[in-house]
Design a protein around this motif. Sequence first.
Motif, PDB file in Angstrom:
ATOM      1  N   TYR A 196      16.671   6.318   5.440  1.00 41.52           N
ATOM      2  CA  TYR A 196      16.985   6.655   6.829  1.00 41.52           C
ATOM      3  C   TYR A 196      18.466   6.367   7.042  1.00 41.52           C
ATOM      4  CZ  TYR A 196      15.650   7.472  11.736  1.00 41.52           C
ATOM      5  OH  TYR A 196      15.513   7.990  12.998  1.00 41.52           O
ATOM      6  N   ASP A 217      23.383  -1.471  11.014  1.00 37.88           N
ATOM      7  CA  ASP A 217      22.612  -2.003   9.891  1.00 37.88           C
ATOM      8  C   ASP A 217      23.418  -3.064   9.161  1.00 37.88           C
ATOM      9  OD1 ASP A 217      20.147  -0.004   9.626  1.00 37.88           O
ATOM     10  OD2 ASP A 217      21.932   1.150  10.132  1.00 37.88           O
ATOM     11  N   HIS A 313      18.725  -2.787  14.816  1.00 34.78           N
ATOM     12  CA  HIS A 313      18.258  -1.442  15.116  1.00 34.78           C
ATOM     13  C   HIS A 313      17.428  -1.526  16.393  1.00 34.78           C
ATOM     14  CE1 HIS A 313      15.205  -3.427  12.714  1.00 34.78           C
ATOM     15  NE2 HIS A 313      14.286  -2.627  13.231  1.00 34.78           N
ATOM     16  N   PRO A 315      14.081   0.202  17.218  1.00 29.82           N
ATOM     17  CA  PRO A 315      12.908   1.071  17.068  1.00 29.82           C
ATOM     18  C   PRO A 315      12.025   1.034  18.307  1.00 29.82           C
ATOM     19  CG  PRO A 315      12.555  -0.967  15.883  1.00 29.82           C
ATOM     20  CD  PRO A 315      13.969  -1.016  16.411  1.00 29.82           C
ATOM     21  N   ILE A 316      11.283   2.083  18.526  1.00 31.68           N
ATOM     22  CA  ILE A 316      10.459   2.186  19.727  1.00 31.68           C
ATOM     23  C   ILE A 316       9.292   1.210  19.675  1.00 31.68           C
ATOM     24  CG2 ILE A 316       8.933   3.725  21.034  1.00 31.68           C
ATOM     25  CD1 ILE A 316      10.769   6.033  20.163  1.00 31.68           C
ATOM     26  N   GLU A 318       8.640  -1.699  17.580  1.00 32.38           N
ATOM     27  CA  GLU A 318       8.897  -3.136  17.503  1.00 32.38           C
ATOM     28  C   GLU A 318       9.840  -3.630  18.596  1.00 32.38           C
ATOM     29  OE1 GLU A 318       9.384  -1.105  14.955  1.00 32.38           O
ATOM     30  OE2 GLU A 318       8.116  -1.705  13.284  1.00 32.38           O
ATOM     31  N   GLN A 321      16.000  -5.062  17.635  1.00 33.66           N
ATOM     32  CA  GLN A 321      16.107  -6.118  16.622  1.00 33.66           C
ATOM     33  C   GLN A 321      17.574  -6.436  16.383  1.00 33.66           C
ATOM     34  OE1 GLN A 321      13.522  -7.726  14.816  1.00 33.66           O
ATOM     35  NE2 GLN A 321      15.223  -9.030  14.229  1.00 33.66           N
ATOM     36  N   ARG A 357      12.193   7.119   6.657  1.00 29.80           N
ATOM     37  CA  ARG A 357      12.575   6.809   8.030  1.00 29.80           C
ATOM     38  C   ARG A 357      12.373   5.328   8.366  1.00 29.80           C
ATOM     39  NH1 ARG A 357      13.721  11.176  11.107  1.00 29.80           N
ATOM     40  NH2 ARG A 357      13.349  10.065  13.058  1.00 29.80           N
ATOM     41  N   GLU A 358      12.597   4.465   7.372  1.00 31.67           N
ATOM     42  CA  GLU A 358      12.521   3.025   7.589  1.00 31.67           C
ATOM     43  C   GLU A 358      13.915   2.433   7.438  1.00 31.67           C
ATOM     44  OE1 GLU A 358       9.503  -0.490   6.304  1.00 31.67           O
ATOM     45  OE2 GLU A 358      10.443   0.573   4.623  1.00 31.67           O
ATOM     46  N   ARG A 359      14.456   1.880   8.528  1.00 34.64           N
ATOM     47  CA  ARG A 359      15.766   1.253   8.485  1.00 34.64           C
ATOM     48  C   ARG A 359      15.700   0.000   7.621  1.00 34.64           C
ATOM     49  NH1 ARG A 359      18.682   2.833  13.297  1.00 34.64           N
ATOM     50  NH2 ARG A 359      20.372   1.401  12.751  1.00 34.64           N
ATOM     51  N   GLU A 362      14.024  -2.913   9.278  1.00 34.01           N
ATOM     52  CA  GLU A 362      12.566  -2.811   9.308  1.00 34.01           C
ATOM     53  C   GLU A 362      11.971  -3.171   7.955  1.00 34.01           C
ATOM     54  OE1 GLU A 362      11.517   0.725  12.339  1.00 34.01           O
ATOM     55  OE2 GLU A 362      13.012   1.262  10.837  1.00 34.01           O
TER      56      GLU A 362
END
Length: 414
Positions: A196, A217, A313, A315-316, A318, A321, A357-359, A362
């Motif tokens: 991602y 990141d 990041h 994310p919707i 979690e 972060q 699609r995993e940063r 994450e």
Amino acid sequence: MHKTPLLDQLESGPYPSFVTDLKRLLPTKPQVNDLLGQLERSYKEKITHWKHGGIVGVLGYGSGIIGRYSDLPNEFPGLEHFHTMRINQPSGWFYTSAAIRELCDIWDQYGSGVLNMHGATGDIVFLGTRTEELEPCFQALARKGFDIGGSGSAMRSPSCCVGPARCEWSCYDTLEACYDITQEYQFELHRPSFPYKFKFKFSGCPNDCVASVARADCSVIGVWKDDIRIDQSAVKAYAGGELKPRGGGSPYAKLDIQADVVELCPTGCMSFDGSTLKIDNRNCNHCMHCINLMPQALRPGTETGATLLIGSHAPILEGAQMSWVIVPFMEMEPPYDNLKEIAGNIMEWWAENGKNRERVGELILRLGMRNFLEALGLPPVPQSIKIPRANPFFFWKDADFEAEAAGKKYYTTK
């Protein structure tokens, strides 16, 4: 011209309106009429009428272009294609007026004339052009020295604060570091090959004016190792009201050092006896609060570098972060080999273990910080701790017992 009663209301307030700006383009850019018409329709129906993305780009690049298509092309033919181009910005967003005119002339020729200075990532954003215009627009930009930015599952365009160009607190040259990293990772920037997106952001001091700790990141935030420098005569001048708080950028005429500085120190490492300010620098966490309030009395130390953080990041599922500290202090001098080595190892571990699609943040949440640090060969440090443990158990590995038997000490007071 489409009737836009809902959009027209946005022009009635006391502040400048984007609707007014768009209407100025109508005589030369008829597609903007359809843009206003579709937006009015979206406001009325409370749904967007843009299709999801699409594969579109320029020759040799896999990123930098975001496909945009209207789902009402018959009603709004000017939006049948309305692609977005990201243009890699100069470090610190420094332009000559000639460069800005060149950018605007190119976009007037090949696009809608609508642009954003700048997008959230930092790029110049050209909003709205047809597929057949992408390649000639890109070539025209390249002839003027501009390049496409990052998009998709690639490294996004690195960005930085103004750094030493205009800020006295900068602990390293953010402009040089950002430029060097941008040049180093041209392949990763233009040819998506990551699970991602991956963002570098460079801030010169802990004020973090590009909000890297919440959005990048990999955050590189300037910091100092030695003691905060104190001018005690200036401290007395602040206490007496001769110097204004925040360099005059405060509504308060006089600073209450005890209440506004000492008692608001997050680590309680300061004391003030009415004339002398003392700082227990071993307990200072470099928040910059005291320096910002008394810029003529306090300055960062002289042994400067940067802290490296990983994983922020939004994310919707979690929720937002923030970054973890992984290297509390590193020197930041060209050619930045220490940063590049760690960044390369991060990307390799992420590429091997990350899902689509995993940063990287994450992935660390999923596999754990311990696995991440072991993979990179980095020692765990106290600065990495975000919150106290919620359970009392520590799980040992066989390698830990073997190391202990060989003489490794896991706790020492020295």
